[in-house]
Design an enzyme around this catalytic site. Structure first.
Site, PDB file in Angstrom:
ATOM      1  N   ASP A   1       0.872  -1.237  -0.086  1.00 10.92           N
ATOM      2  CA  ASP A   1       0.231  -0.136  -0.035  1.00 10.92           C
ATOM      3  C   ASP A   1       1.006   1.174  -0.017  1.00 10.92           C
ATOM      4  O   ASP A   1       1.791   1.047   0.419  1.00 10.92           O
ATOM      5  CB  ASP A   1      -1.014  -0.112   1.121  1.00 10.92           C
ATOM      6  CG  ASP A   1      -1.746   1.207   1.528  1.00 10.92           C
ATOM      7  OD1 ASP A   1      -2.571   1.682   0.427  1.00 10.92           O
ATOM      8  OD2 ASP A   1      -1.667   1.893   2.353  1.00 10.92           O
TER       9      ASP A   1
ATOM     10  N   ASP B   1      -0.098   4.970   0.942  1.00 10.19           N
ATOM     11  CA  ASP B   1      -0.130   5.980   2.007  1.00 10.19           C
ATOM     12  C   ASP B   1      -0.404   5.341   3.540  1.00 10.19           C
ATOM     13  O   ASP B   1      -1.033   4.342   3.558  1.00 10.19           O
ATOM     14  CB  ASP B   1      -1.322   6.808   1.785  1.00 10.19           C
ATOM     15  CG  ASP B   1      -1.175   7.526   0.565  1.00 10.19           C
ATOM     16  OD1 ASP B   1      -0.113   7.956   0.103  1.00 10.19           O
ATOM     17  OD2 ASP B   1      -2.053   7.716  -0.243  1.00 10.19           O
TER      18      ASP B   1
END
Length: 190
Positions: free
Chosen positions: A13, A15
């Site tokens: 992922d 952020d």
């Protein structure tokens, strides 16, 4: 018994996993790696595995960002981390009903396919349940690296949790997260 499905790539992922989360960031100068992230990605590469990113970017659908801003931030992430083999991001909002937005499996499957792999050969590392749910729905391994915004119930439900990104990578490289084909039926869904 060895896992019958080898790990061949790790998808991160973006952020709050790879980089410090700046909500709806369109400014590459604000990109900062999360603690241990640079070392973790380097370790995956050293192990000969593919590396990729799967990221929800609903700021585009919400009119808070344009796609060029997301691409500029992604380019800065690439620059800091030495480049990723595959990038996938979802520009849709939660109400759009797309198949790519996590927790749906579309981005994970697409990224695996771009690497020439089956989703069962990849792992997803993220900071919230949507990351893990997308991985499980695609048939991939998953590890949660909680941050202050990760809800306690998400941590409790995750089968595999690591304190840092580096620890998550070491867990994966040590074979500590079995492929879905190898996982026992009583394991949590994340």
């Amino acid at each position: 018994m060895p896992d019958p499905v080898p790990l061949r790539a790790v998808l991160f992922d973006r952020d709050a996993t790879l980089i410090v989360d700046v909500p709806y960031n369109g400014d590459p100068s604000l990109v900062q790696p999360m603690p241990t992230a640079l070392d973790a990605v380097a370790r995956v590469r050293e192990a000969g595995l593919g590396v990729g990113v799967v990221s929800n970017q609903s700021g585009i659908a919400r009119g808070l960002l344009i796609e060029a801003q997301v691409q500029a931030v992604n380019a800065r992430v690439d620059e800091l981390f030495g480049g990723f083999d595959v990038w996938r991001y979802c520009p849709h909002g939660p109400e759009d009903g797309c198949e790519c937005r996590k927790p749906k499996p579309g981005m994970v499957r697409s990224a695996a396919g771009a690497l020439g792999l089956d989703a069962s050969e990849v792992a997803v590392v993220g900071d919230i349940a949507a990351d893990l749910t997308a991985a499980h729905a695609a048939g991939a391994r998953a590890v949660l690296v909680p941050t202050p915004v990760t809800r306690p119930e998400e941590v409790a439900a995750a089968a595999f949790v690591a304190d840092t990104l580096a620890a998550a990578v070491e867990l994966l490289l040590a074979g500590g997260v079995p492929s879905p084909a190898q996982a026992s039926p009583e394991r949590g869904e994340g």
